[in-house]
Write an enzyme that holds these catalytic residues in place. Structure first.
Site, PDB file in Angstrom:
ATOM      1  N   LYS A  43       0.848  -1.193   0.000  1.00  0.00           N
ATOM      2  CA  LYS A  43       0.000   0.000   0.000  1.00  0.00           C
ATOM      3  C   LYS A  43       0.888   1.250   0.000  1.00  0.00           C
ATOM      4  CE  LYS A  43       1.069   1.233   4.266  1.00  0.00           C
ATOM      5  NZ  LYS A  43       1.793   2.485   4.502  1.00  0.00           N
TER       6      LYS A  43
ATOM      7  N   TYR B 232      -4.063   3.610   6.640  1.00  0.00           N
ATOM      8  CA  TYR B 232      -4.566   2.761   7.717  1.00  0.00           C
ATOM      9  C   TYR B 232      -5.844   3.334   8.333  1.00  0.00           C
ATOM     10  CZ  TYR B 232      -0.020   0.402   7.567  1.00  0.00           C
ATOM     11  OH  TYR B 232       1.095  -0.295   7.162  1.00  0.00           O
TER      12      TYR B 232
END
Length: 408
Positions: A171, A260
């Protein structure tokens, strides 16, 4: 995008420690262990995350698979041998039961040869970035894991897909939605799977947090607040870190730590994306570090049912937390909510105690089982694209000072 949880069965309340025969059950959120009175049949095992510690975690798949381990370990090649590969993924692959490290792609052949020696794979499985497509003819490698700076993900994903190997991409998936679309298209054209390295979708406390949202244990979460970041010290290594180079990173802490928080908010909303955002950049207190990317950014996400999430991503403070509230209760992932340590999950009915796992080993074994059993991924490319679309909207809102719609 449809809810990813629509692809999964209703989450099972059973959590089993395969070594001790104890379960942690959830009726009324009572989290104290109790003995299992009868053996567990093979067909009760639902394909989940089997981690190197021997703990079997059992949620979230749409059909049962045998408890017997698949006969093959998948071979994984890491693309990029920086800090995350060296300190996290590589060591985790020593713990996994369903995959193993069988190759690397690096710009430093001497480093690659050392990895081959240390991890026990042949030197012929050391590739350069220019020869990555030669992985196509290598039967030792089934999956390519891209762990390079964000702006390189597109190039390396397409090369890996052309080699006919499944792809895991760290990511954020890419630096733009357009790049995400190109990556998804390349993998579909090649007939390979694309997954995003969202390790927390395989971490027990986050999985339980997702279950609380999915099962509406406290009703629908309507108010959320989260923050994630760390303080860059300003050392020479920090000043040369690719994360503060916009060309390589695509942005600052939003691209790194903010993902996140976005993930947690979407998880709290059962994987539904927000419809709009407002945002603003924080002050730049250290221009020697943050002349190219933001030092911090605050944003608010709005969801179609009226829920809101207030969020922060920063390189100026060590913070890692997330809280979701409804009319009937709350759930909180306390510091360190998103770090590599075991998170603390607490609810309005009490603390939740679940097995501690190595995050990366749990992720890698979970993804390997998805590939080996043909299960849908918990973290597919489409989820990565969703998050990049949210990131684009946040940057647009912060730059313009106007509310920005999240594009589907």
């Amino acid at each position: 995008m449809p809810s990813q949880l629509e692809n999964w069965a209703s989450l099972d309340n059973l959590r089993v420690n395969a070594r001790t025969g104890y379960e942690i059950s959830n009726p009324g959120l009572t989290m104290n262990p109790r003995p299992v009175s009868s053996p567990i049949s093979r067909r009760r095992f639902i394909g989940g995350v089997i981690v190197g510690s021997g703990l079997l975690f059992l949620p979230r798949f749409s059909r049962a698979v045998d408890a017997v381990a698949p006969p093959k370990k998948l071979g994984v090649a890491l693309v990029g041998l920086g800090s995350y590969s060296t300190n996290q993924i590589g060591p985790a692959l020593r713990l996994t039961q369903h995959c193993r490290l069988t190759g690397v792609v690096t710009g430093d052949r001497a480093k690659g040869k050392k990895w081959a020696h240390d991890y026990g794979f042949p030197e012929k499985n050391v590739f350069s970035y220019d020869t990555i497509e030669q992985i196509a003819g290598n039967p030792d490698i089934d999956v390519v894991y891209i762990v390079t700076p964000n702006s390189l993900h597109l190039e390396h994903c397409i090369a890996a897909a052309k080699s006919g190997k499944h792809v895991i991409c760290e990511k954020p998936m890419a630096v733009s939605v357009a790049e995400c679309d190109a990556m998804i298209a390349a993998c579909k054209a090649a007939g390979v799977r694309l997954m995003i390295g969202y390790r927390l979708h395989y971490e027990p406390h986050h999985v339980e947090f997702a279950r609380l949202a999915h099962d509406k244990v406290f009703g629908t979460f309507m108010r959320m607040d989260g923050a994630n970041g760390f303080r860059m010290r300003g050392s020479k290594s920090d000043q040369s870190n690719w994360r503060v180079d916009k060309k390589l990173a695509g942005g600052g802490p939003l691209m790194d730590m903010g993902v996140y928080v976005i993930q947690a908010a979407c998880m709290a909303k059962v994987e539904v994306a927000p419809t709009a955002v407002t945002a603003h950049f924080g002050p730049v207190t250290r221009p020697e570090l943050f002349s190219d990317v933001e030092e911090s950014v605050r944003w608010e996400m709005e969801f179609s049912d009226g829920a809101k999430a207030t969020c922060l991503a920063t390189y100026g403070d060590n913070v890692s937390r997330f809280r979701a509230e409804s009319a009937d209760g709350w759930a909180r992932l306390e510091q360190p909510a998103f770090y590599y340590d075991e998170p603390l999950l607490t609810t309005s009915k009490g603390p939740v105690r679940l097995p501690k796992v190595n995050h990366q080993a749990a992720q890698m074994d979970g993804m390997a089982l998805e590939l080996l059993t043909g299960q849908p991924s918990r973290a597919p490319g489409e989820m990565g694209r969703r998050d990049v679309a949210i990131i684009e909207a946040i940057y647009s809102a912060a730059k313009s000072g106007q509310r920005s719609t999240v594009q589907g």
